[in-house]
Design an enzyme around this catalytic site. Structure first.
Site, PDB file in Angstrom:
ATOM      1  N   ALA A 187       0.822  -1.200   0.000  1.00  0.00           N
ATOM      2  CA  ALA A 187       0.000   0.000   0.000  1.00  0.00           C
ATOM      3  C   ALA A 187       0.859   1.255   0.000  1.00  0.00           C
ATOM      4  CB  ALA A 187      -0.927  -0.003   1.208  1.00  0.00           C
ATOM      5  N   THR A 188       2.050   1.185   0.613  1.00  0.00           N
ATOM      6  CA  THR A 188       2.915   2.365   0.629  1.00  0.00           C
ATOM      7  C   THR A 188       3.312   2.748  -0.787  1.00  0.00           C
ATOM      8  OG1 THR A 188       3.767   1.728   2.775  1.00  0.00           O
ATOM      9  CG2 THR A 188       5.044   3.312   1.539  1.00  0.00           C
ATOM     10  N   ASN A 200      -5.806   3.492  10.515  1.00  0.00           N
ATOM     11  CA  ASN A 200      -5.102   2.367  11.124  1.00  0.00           C
ATOM     12  C   ASN A 200      -4.896   2.552  12.609  1.00  0.00           C
ATOM     13  OD1 ASN A 200      -3.390   4.477  10.351  1.00  0.00           O
ATOM     14  ND2 ASN A 200      -1.605   3.193  10.579  1.00  0.00           N
ATOM     15  N   GLN A 216      -6.598  -0.887   5.361  1.00  0.00           N
ATOM     16  CA  GLN A 216      -7.232  -1.467   6.546  1.00  0.00           C
ATOM     17  C   GLN A 216      -8.695  -1.777   6.318  1.00  0.00           C
ATOM     18  OE1 GLN A 216      -5.822  -2.057   9.463  1.00  0.00           O
ATOM     19  NE2 GLN A 216      -3.855  -1.064   9.232  1.00  0.00           N
ATOM     20  N   SER A 268      -3.366  -3.518   0.548  1.00  0.00           N
ATOM     21  CA  SER A 268      -2.161  -4.154   1.067  1.00  0.00           C
ATOM     22  C   SER A 268      -2.454  -5.609   1.373  1.00  0.00           C
ATOM     23  CB  SER A 268      -1.747  -3.419   2.330  1.00  0.00           C
ATOM     24  OG  SER A 268      -0.751  -4.119   2.974  1.00  0.00           O
ATOM     25  N   HIS A 317      -0.704  -7.762   3.507  1.00  0.00           N
ATOM     26  CA  HIS A 317      -0.487  -8.354   4.827  1.00  0.00           C
ATOM     27  C   HIS A 317      -1.460  -7.864   5.882  1.00  0.00           C
ATOM     28  CE1 HIS A 317       1.791  -4.985   6.846  1.00  0.00           C
ATOM     29  NE2 HIS A 317       1.812  -4.598   5.607  1.00  0.00           N
ATOM     30  N   THR A 344       9.119  -7.404 -12.844  1.00  0.00           N
ATOM     31  CA  THR A 344       8.543  -8.743 -12.820  1.00  0.00           C
ATOM     32  C   THR A 344       7.717  -8.922 -11.562  1.00  0.00           C
ATOM     33  OG1 THR A 344      10.510  -9.544 -13.934  1.00  0.00           O
ATOM     34  CG2 THR A 344       9.107 -11.184 -12.899  1.00  0.00           C
ATOM     35  N   CYS A 402       4.463   2.788  12.695  1.00  0.00           N
ATOM     36  CA  CYS A 402       5.344   3.730  12.026  1.00  0.00           C
ATOM     37  C   CYS A 402       5.854   4.792  12.979  1.00  0.00           C
ATOM     38  CB  CYS A 402       4.622   4.437  10.884  1.00  0.00           C
ATOM     39  SG  CYS A 402       3.615   3.353   9.904  1.00  0.00           S
TER      40      CYS A 402
END
Lengths: 457, 87
Positions: A127-128, A207, A235, A255, A257, A295, A381
């Site tokens: 997502a970043t 988040n 999220q 994202s 994860h 790739t 973060c």
């Protein structure tokens, strides 16, 4: 450390000829052994790391920072890692075709979750990267006509940092303040829109505090003024129903994860009708519609796709379970403690994120004491710095309450017993700290802390 | 048409397989989700839906048995606090 001391004393005592001195040193060595390295009965599983001793693996209540891998996702990734090793962009042989097939299946799975067409999904590293690509890419593409970006003060660090980068390049950014419940004020959004606004970026589910923004209304405002609407839905997907048509988003960051998928993969939704253009961040061979060359990591993408499909199937069951656990947690803590504040709106909220502030308690010491529960204060973060989280500051929370905020993250795999244990440990720790706290004593006597004149020593 | 016998035996196999997970959270989730899955489909009367649910259950059983083997091949490094307290 202790064992080295024991061995050195033993060695010294064995080589020294005097009997009396030897026996004294023997006593020393055995007592030091008993206090330092001999485990307490039943404590063989104790973990000592970073100077902290915990009796076992803590219970995981930090689902907003990341989630464990679902076994079904793991299974799909294994098969893919073994067999789909071809480059999905090789068009000339079976290995490439098989890998490309796997990627396309994943694309369809992701697209179904958000109500989009598979052609509008671009896979990237997370997502970043998606946030960076959209914020910088859109503004760079339209830099001649559009010089203004609107975002909120509670966005994720990557969006805020990209906006700061744009400011350094000469663009103008409006950081909308939020109300005390964490929601965006729609009137302020309307007022902030100018003729040269090129992008509006509001995250769907925060988040840190877990509030769900009024996406449909914001989408409607953006459609009226014909401004591309970007949302960081990392999220949100798989947790609340997401529909790009209803929300009228032009860009969405996802994202892997956060929905029980693998780390290192994410996706970006880029609307095709009406078409929005953006400048790619990663230039190269033109893969992924030219928007993200490179790739693709086939097994990561496959894992992400399976995670999205699972999230769609399990959304209803997970939502019921997580809501139940959230109520259990909140009621359990509120029964035994007073001075517990929920940060952010309780109605417009994702149930799995509970951010609580405990009054008259110091945050760092609370976290130190909660070593058997893996929670976080502020987002991962910002946890490296000692400043209170900027999100809580944007909500208008007092400094002392912002410092004591704890974020409990409940997920698919959390059990009721874990919640009960977390409640028990939190209550115990808070009570212990409050007992030691002179401020709490003063409050119990009825003194108003805010009107105290602190004297200088 | 699937009778009650095979369905119950499928449920039991899923529960038994899910019980072998070394990780506390996944083990509890497997038990809870299996029971909920069978409970949800308890009152299905449409034959094709019952067959579909049974086939889905069989597929999940294959996945669980395969994954458990891999999870057990890498033994856990530390014991979870919840497991210690339950002792």
């Amino acid at each position: 450390m202790a064992s080295k001391a024991i061995f050195s004393t033993l060695r010294r005592s064995l080589t020294k000829p005097h009997g009396g001195a030897v026996s004294r040193r023997h006593h020393l060595s055995t007592t030091s052994a008993a206090t330092a390295s001999e485990p307490y009965p039943g404590d063989e599983h104790a973990i000592v790391m970073k100077g902290v001793r915990i009796s076992g693996r803590p219970l995981y209540l930090d689902m907003q920072s990341t989630t464990p891998l679902d076994p079904r996702v793991f299974d799909a990734m294994n098969a893919s890692s073994i067999y789909d090793y071809g480059n999905p962009h090789s068009r000339t042989h079976l290995y490439g075709w098989e890998a490309e097939n796997a990627v396309e299946v994943a694309r369809i799975q992701v697209a179904k979750l958000i109500g989009a067409s598979p052609k509008e999904i671009v896979f990237l590293s997370g997502a970043t990267e998606a946030n960076n690509t959209v914020v910088k890419g859109v503004m760079h593409f339209y830099k001649d006509k559009k010089r203004h970006v609107i975002t909120t003060q509670t966005e994720h660090k990557c969006v805020l940092d990209s906006c700061r980068h744009l400011q350094q390049e000469g663009f103008e950014v409006t950081y909308l303040p939020v109300k005390t419940d964490g929601l965006v004020d729609l009137e302020m959004l309307r007022e902030a829109i100018r003729l040269d606004t090129g992008l509006v970026s509001v995250m769907a589910v925060n988040n840190e505090i877990g509030v769900v923004q009024p996406m449909e209304e914001i989408g409607r405002i953006c459609k009226e003024h014909k401004i591309p609407f970007h949302t960081d839905a990392a999220q949100a997907i798989g947790k609340i129903p997401v529909d790009v048509e209803k929300w009228n988003v032009s860009f969405m960051s996802m994202s892997g994860h956060k929905i029980y998928g693998p780390k290192g993969v994410g996706a970006m939704y880029v609307r095709r009708r009406p078409r929005v253009r953006l400048e790619p961040l990663m230039n190269g061979g033109g893969q992924e519609r030219g928007l993200r060359s490179g790739t693709l990591a086939t097994q990561q993408v496959v894992g992400f796709g399976v995670a999205c499909e699972l999230a769609m199937k399990e959304m209803e069951y997970d939502e019921k379970w997580i809501k139940r656990l959230q109520e259990r947690l909140l009621n359990g803590v509120r029964e035994k403690l007073d001075g517990v504040v929920v940060n952010g709106s309780l109605e417009s909220r994702y149930a799995g994120n509970l951010n609580l502030s405990f009054a008259y308690v110091e945050g760092e010491s609370l976290l130190m004491g909660l070593k058997e529960v893996a929670v976080s204060s502020g987002s991962a973060c910002t946890s490296a710095s000692l400043e209170p989280s900027y999100v809580l500051r944007a909500l208008g929370v007092d400094e002392d309450m912002a410092h004591t905020s704890i974020r409990f993250g409940i997920g698919r795999f959390t059990t009721e017993e874990e919640i009960d244990k977390a409640v028990e440990l939190t209550v115990k720790q808070v009570e212990k700290l409050r007992e030691m706290s002179p401020l709490y004593e003063m409050v119990k006597e009825g003194i108003d802390i805010k009107n105290i004149q602190w004297s200088q020593h | 048409m699937v009778d009650k016998g095979p369905v119950i035996s499928l449920c039991r196999s899923l529960l038994r397989a899910g019980h072998q997970y070394p990780d506390y959270n996944i083990r509890e989730y497997a038990k809870r989700r299996t029971l909920e899955g069978f409970r949800m489909n308890k009152n299905l009367t449409d034959h094709s839906k019952v067959e579909e649910a049974y086939a889905e259950g069989k597929k999940q059983l294959e996945v669980v048995e395969r994954v458990v083997k891999v999870y057990l091949a890498y033994p856990p490094r530390t014991k979870n606090i919840m497991e210690l307290k339950l002792q």
